[in-house]
Design a protein around this motif. Structure first.
Motif, PDB file in Angstrom:
ATOM      1  N   MET A  59       0.823  -1.209   0.000  1.00  0.00           N
ATOM      2  CA  MET A  59       0.000   0.000   0.000  1.00  0.00           C
ATOM      3  C   MET A  59       0.861   1.265   0.000  1.00  0.00           C
ATOM      4  O   MET A  59       0.473   2.275  -0.585  1.00  0.00           O
ATOM      5  N   SER A  60       2.001   1.203   0.640  1.00  0.00           N
ATOM      6  CA  SER A  60       2.887   2.369   0.685  1.00  0.00           C
ATOM      7  C   SER A  60       3.519   2.670  -0.672  1.00  0.00           C
ATOM      8  O   SER A  60       4.140   3.720  -0.853  1.00  0.00           O
ATOM      9  N   GLU A  61       3.351   1.763  -1.619  1.00  0.00           N
ATOM     10  CA  GLU A  61       3.936   1.924  -2.951  1.00  0.00           C
ATOM     11  C   GLU A  61       2.886   2.215  -4.020  1.00  0.00           C
ATOM     12  O   GLU A  61       3.186   2.185  -5.214  1.00  0.00           O
ATOM     13  N   TYR A  62       1.673   2.513  -3.613  1.00  0.00           N
ATOM     14  CA  TYR A  62       0.606   2.745  -4.591  1.00  0.00           C
ATOM     15  C   TYR A  62       0.932   3.877  -5.562  1.00  0.00           C
ATOM     16  O   TYR A  62       0.432   3.909  -6.687  1.00  0.00           O
ATOM     17  N   HIS A  63       1.767   4.813  -5.133  1.00  0.00           N
ATOM     18  CA  HIS A  63       2.115   5.928  -6.011  1.00  0.00           C
ATOM     19  C   HIS A  63       2.924   5.487  -7.228  1.00  0.00           C
ATOM     20  O   HIS A  63       3.089   6.255  -8.188  1.00  0.00           O
ATOM     21  N   MET A  64       3.421   4.244  -7.223  1.00  0.00           N
ATOM     22  CA  MET A  64       4.185   3.723  -8.351  1.00  0.00           C
ATOM     23  C   MET A  64       3.375   2.750  -9.196  1.00  0.00           C
ATOM     24  O   MET A  64       3.875   2.169 -10.150  1.00  0.00           O
ATOM     25  N   LEU A  65       2.107   2.556  -8.859  1.00  0.00           N
ATOM     26  CA  LEU A  65       1.317   1.503  -9.486  1.00  0.00           C
ATOM     27  C   LEU A  65       1.121   1.720 -10.984  1.00  0.00           C
ATOM     28  O   LEU A  65       1.155   0.763 -11.769  1.00  0.00           O
ATOM     29  N   ALA A  66       0.922   2.944 -11.409  1.00  0.00           N
ATOM     30  CA  ALA A  66       0.712   3.210 -12.834  1.00  0.00           C
ATOM     31  C   ALA A  66       1.918   2.788 -13.662  1.00  0.00           C
ATOM     32  O   ALA A  66       1.782   2.390 -14.832  1.00  0.00           O
ATOM     33  N   ASP A  67       3.108   2.854 -13.062  1.00  0.00           N
ATOM     34  CA  ASP A  67       4.328   2.455 -13.769  1.00  0.00           C
ATOM     35  C   ASP A  67       4.465   0.939 -13.846  1.00  0.00           C
ATOM     36  O   ASP A  67       5.275   0.431 -14.630  1.00  0.00           O
ATOM     37  N   LYS A  68       3.683   0.209 -13.038  1.00  0.00           N
ATOM     38  CA  LYS A  68       3.788  -1.251 -13.007  1.00  0.00           C
ATOM     39  C   LYS A  68       2.746  -1.937 -13.895  1.00  0.00           C
ATOM     40  O   LYS A  68       2.727  -3.144 -14.022  1.00  0.00           O
ATOM     41  N   THR A  69       1.831  -1.165 -14.495  1.00  0.00           N
ATOM     42  CA  THR A  69       0.793  -1.736 -15.347  1.00  0.00           C
ATOM     43  C   THR A  69       0.747  -0.967 -16.666  1.00  0.00           C
ATOM     44  O   THR A  69       1.315   0.122 -16.791  1.00  0.00           O
ATOM     45  N   ASP A  70       0.044  -1.541 -17.651  1.00  0.00           N
ATOM     46  CA  ASP A  70      -0.066  -0.865 -18.945  1.00  0.00           C
ATOM     47  C   ASP A  70      -1.369  -0.094 -19.093  1.00  0.00           C
ATOM     48  O   ASP A  70      -1.690   0.413 -20.157  1.00  0.00           O
TER      49      ASP A  70
END
Length: 313
Positions: A59-70
């Protein structure tokens, strides 16, 4: 009405509801990106399928989620929520982290071109009230968990409008089924009875609505496809009975001769005595109707416990 969603992203995908939701999506040919915490021990709950992609992200990494998906999803379903145990539910600082994480996730949903954001709330938002709950009932949470859920709804709905993303909130009532946490009533009952131990229970006078986990997953998908933008939906079985009814029926499916420790445990100071819910709105808007009555659902649950003793014992 035919299913319209083709691609979803789900946080908390390996939890009790999430795992059933993923199975249901696979059965319906829906592609799912499953967000799970790093080093999760529950990945074996998720099916191996070309439709399923697993992304490890705390959850603390949600700010990077867009970079992990297409990106480009029909909806993001936010099931993840930390510190739901009895101690964590009363910790304001821990619950505030969930609020902040959800706001970050909403912004990422916009970046990922999600058409809709589905937040999952709780009966705990209502607190101690003696009426049949619906979407218009005043929220009176008595712990930090319920207050955080209610706050997330209010802040999330405002942020969603700013981001121009559709938003729904599903307030789920008592869910039972496989993979329940050890502190839940269903787990306590089944595990003790299968081990020939006497469960410690209150007087069981509470009026509860019990929703099978597969019906919870079904209800969520109904809202994904047919929920009206900006609406809150209560999700339950729509039938309330005394807790004693559920306890005794469960026991009878295992062995009618097993003793129940009814009355051995005192009620909590803030004991919730009423969890009755009206599901007319979600039924009218989305066509949702439960497939399982309690007898059928608890039999499936007991069978799962019998076949998976290595998981829960």
């Amino acid at each position: 009405m035919g299913r319209t969603s083709k691609r979803l992203i789900i946080t908390g995908a390996s939890g009790p509801i999430g795992a059933n939701l993923v199975d249901m999506c696979v059965d319906q040919g829906i592609e799912i990106v499953c967000i799970v915490r790093r080093n999760s021990h529950n990945l074996n709950r998720l099916p191996v399928s070309t439709l399923v992609t697993i992304v490890e992200c705390n959850m603390s990494e949600y700010h990077m989620l867009a970079d992990k998906t297409d990106g480009d999803f029909d909806a993001l379903i936010h099931l993840a929520w930390s510190d739901t145990d009895p101690v964590g539910r009363n910790d304001i600082n821990l619950q505030r982290r969930n609020i902040d994480a959800t706001m970050v996730l909403l912004k990422e949903a916009k970046k990922m071109k999600c058409k809709k954001f589905i937040g999952v709330g709780s009966q705990a938002e209502y607190g101690l009230q003696s009426l049949r709950f619906n979407e218009f009932t005043h929220l009176k949470p008595t712990n930090a968990y319920g207050a955080a859920k209610a706050s997330t709804l209010m802040l999330g709905s405002v942020l969603a409008k700013e981001l121009k993303i559709e938003f729904n909130w599903i307030r789920i009532f008592s869910v039972y089924g496989p993979y329940q946490h050890s502190y839940t009533l269903t787990h306590h009952l089944i595990s003790n009875l299968l081990l020939k131990q006497v469960p410690e229970l209150t007087q069981c006078e509470q009026m509860w609505d019990m929703l099978y986990v597969k019906d919870a997953a079904k209800g969520i998908l109904c809202v994904v496809d047919y929920g009206h933008d900006g609406e809150v939906y209560c999700l339950g079985q729509g039938v309330s009975r005394s807790l004693r009814y559920y306890v005794e029926l469960l026991r009878d499916q295992i062995d009618v001769k097993l003793p129940l420790g009814i009355g051995k445990k005192p009620y909590n100071i803030n004991q919730v005595m009423n969890l009755s819910v009206d599901i007319k709105k979600i039924s009218d808007h989305t066509g949702f109707a439960p497939d399982y009555d309690y007898r059928r659902g608890i039999n499936e649950t007991i069978n799962w416990y019998c076949n998976n003793e290595q998981v829960w014992r």
